[in-house]
Each structure stands twice: as structure tokens, then as C-alpha cells.
Write an enzyme that holds these catalytic residues in place. Structure first.
Site, short mmCIF file in Angstrom:
data_model
loop_
_atom_site.label_atom_id
_atom_site.label_comp_id
_atom_site.label_asym_id
_atom_site.label_seq_id
_atom_site.Cartn_x
_atom_site.Cartn_y
_atom_site.Cartn_z
N GLY A 72 0.82 -1.21 0.00
CA GLY A 72 0.00 0.00 0.00
C GLY A 72 0.85 1.26 0.00
O GLY A 72 1.98 1.27 0.51
N ILE A 148 -1.68 -9.80 -4.26
CA ILE A 148 -1.92 -10.44 -2.96
C ILE A 148 -3.19 -11.28 -3.01
O ILE A 148 -3.23 -12.41 -2.50
CB ILE A 148 -1.98 -9.39 -1.84
N HIS A 275 -1.46 -6.18 12.63
CA HIS A 275 -0.89 -5.81 11.33
C HIS A 275 0.39 -6.62 11.08
O HIS A 275 1.46 -6.08 10.85
CB HIS A 275 -0.60 -4.30 11.26
#
Length: 312
Positions: A72, A148, A275
């Protein structure tokens, strides 16, 4: 070529870097290694947040490439507006697919098979047996079918899912079958037992998983988020979790890090990981190979990989 390259990994630890640039180490510390105005290629420190990522950008008047080590790029977008035209923003496609897909599968299996409850039972010395859902024969929907998303599907193959559906920004056909456009989401959600989010965070996807999206999911479905926390409306998700209608496995949250006392921590049917999709033993070797390849192309004046946008 004479140019400064800022790296968050010491240059002597990266095999294959080309000769020519002056390699400088900066991993977010208070002091810069040199004048940011002379930096031509800036590799953003990994997982240190937006404030660190954008801090030197306004002073980088010679910048030609802005390289993230994440898939990202939402954490650098706030600093892009002040850059001069022609700066290429590149992401780390190819670095995180394996580890993020692994975690997505781990979250799915742990949630369906009740692993958190087993852990709690072990802590209490309780034998919590019984029937649990299996991934076999389930229908899975992958929302965000980039590299992904494709890696997640690769790892779903041995689990005998009844169906895997794919959604991306635009429709296309792959070797595995059709990829639907986001406009087809509402119909696909009705049949999905597991919905996996792996889409980038953009202005179009922020808050995409709202009350209407969640209401369209079937009773008892599992929402898995390995994308970004901002893709999901947390308040709307909490309402569904607290009602017991849906379950969730979240590697990312909004807010993030999730503060102590936040109701998500104790929401029923919710598994949270901190995360952890990217930072694994797989990260560093792949990141180093990416940087060596990109900088070799940069020095040779060749087309770079993973260009997300070029400033205007």
C-alpha cells in the site's frame, strides 16, 4: 550517475546494488543523513507510519523516485501533492504476497476452527470439544484481486473450497476464471461464507465495507481484513459483531494501532492480529532483491517496476 539514494537498510547489507549513486542510510531518525534536496531516490522507512514517511518529502527538490517497501502507498499519499512533476511512486509488489497470503489463510482457519477458543480453554485447563466449521466446501470471495489476492487464492486451492469468487476495480478473465468488477459485489456477497479484503486503501475503497456491504453478507459469514483498516466502517462492523450475525478476523483496524479499551478488542466472534501480514522472515530478502533490481534499472535509465503513479 551521481545522486543520493536514501535507504532504510544499510547499503552494505544489500547485494547487487549498482555503482554510481551515493547510498545513505536513513530509517526515520531525527537527523537526516544529508541534505534532502540532493536525494534522487527515496526508499521510505518500513512500518514507521505516515509522519516519518512524508517528513523529508517537502525538501526533496531533486527527487525522481519515491519507493515504498509496502504494497500500500496510502501512508505517503499526503506528501505527494507537494512534489514536483515527474516523480515516480513505486510500491513493493512482489515483497509481501507470500507472507500476507499465509496470514490470510491462518486467520480464516483459526476463526473457522475456533483456535482462539482452544487457547482460552488451554489457559483454563478446559477440554472444549465439539463440531466447528471447516474451510472445505465453503464459498470464498476475495475483494481486491491484485497480486496479494491472487496469492491468497493460490493457497486456497488445496482446501477444497466450493467456490472462489474474485472482485477487482475492473472485470477481466484470468487462468483461474472471471474477475468481477466492484459493481457486482452485492450479488456475490449473498453467497460468500468467507469474504477476504485485500484491496488497496484509496478514496474509492475508504469505508467501502459499510453497513450496506455488511448487511448483504450472509448470516454467519466471516469477514477477513488483510488490506487496510480504513476499508471497513468500524462502527458498522461492531454492530454486526455484537449482534452475533457476522464474525471477523482483522489484521488491520481503524483506528490503528487499536487503543486499549476499544470495543473491538472484546467484540464477540472477532480475532485480531497486530498488522502482522508483512513483517515476517520473508520480508527482508525480498525487499533487498527489489531494491537491488529497482536501483539497477534506475541507474541504467530503464523502466522501473511497480510504478503506481507519476506526479504531474
Amino acid at each position: 550517475m551521481t545522486a543520493d539514494v536514501w535507504l532504510p537498510i544499510p547499503a552494505d547489507e544489500i547485494d547487487g546494488l549498482p555503482d554510481g549513486p551515493r547510498y545513505l542510510y536513513w530509517n526515520g531518525g531525527p537527523e537526516y543523513p544529508a541534505d534532502p534536496a540532493d536525494c534522487a531516490y527515496y526508499v521510505v522507512p518500513y512500518m514507521l507510519g505516515m509522519e516519518v514517511a512524508v517528513r523529508p518529502l517537502a525538501a526533496m527538490r531533486s527527487l525522481r523516485v519515491l519507493q515504498t517497501l509496502s504494497a500500500g502507498v496510502d501512508h505517503v499519499r499526503p506528501g505527494i501533492g507537494g512534489l514536483h512533476p515527474g516523480v515516480r511512486l513505486c510500491n513493493a509488489r512482489g515483497v509481501h504476497e507470500a507472507s500476507t497470503a499465509e496470514l490470510a489463510l491462518a486467520l480464516i482457519l483459526a476463526s473457522l476452527r475456533g483456535i482462539p477458543d482452544f487457547v482460552r480453554g488451554q489457559q483454563q485447563e478446559e477440554w472444549r470439544s465439539g463440531f466447528r466449521p471447516a474451510l472445505a466446501d465453503k464459498s470464498v470471495l476475495i475483494v481486491g484481486y491484485g497480486s496479494i489476492g491472487a496469492a491468497i487464492e493460490d493457497r486456497l486451492v488445496p482446501f477444497e473450497c466450493a467456490r472462489v469468487a474474485r472482485v477487482a476495480r475492473s472485470s477481466r478473465t484470468t487462468e483461474r476464471g472471471q474477475v468481477h468488477a466492484f459493481t457486482d459485489l452485492s450479488g456475490l456477497l449473498l453467497d460468500a461464507d468467507v469474504v477476504v479484503l485485500s484491496t488497496p486503501l484509496t478514496e474509492d475503497t475508504r469505508g467501502m465495507v459499510d453497513a450496506d456491504f455488511l448487511a448483504a453478507m450472509k448470516d454467519g459469514a466471516l469477514l477477513v481484513n488483510v488490506a487496510r483498516g480504513g476499508v471497513v466502517d468500524t462502527k458498522a462492523l461492531l454492530a454486526e459483531l455484537e449482534s452475533g450475525r457476522l464474525h471477523a478476523a482483522l489484521d488491520v483496524t481503524d483506528p490503528e494501532p487499536l487503543p486499549a479499551g476499544h470495543p473491538l478488542w472484546h467484540a464477540p466472534g472477532c480475532l485480531i492480529s497486530p498488522h502482522a501480514g508483512g513483517p515476517t522472515s520473508a520480508f527482508m530478502p525480498r525487499a533487498k532483491r527489489l531494491l537491488a533490481s529497482q536501483l539497477t534499472r534506475f541507474v541504467a535509465g530503464e523502466q522501473l517496476d511497480n510504478v503506481v503513479l507519476t506526479t504531474e
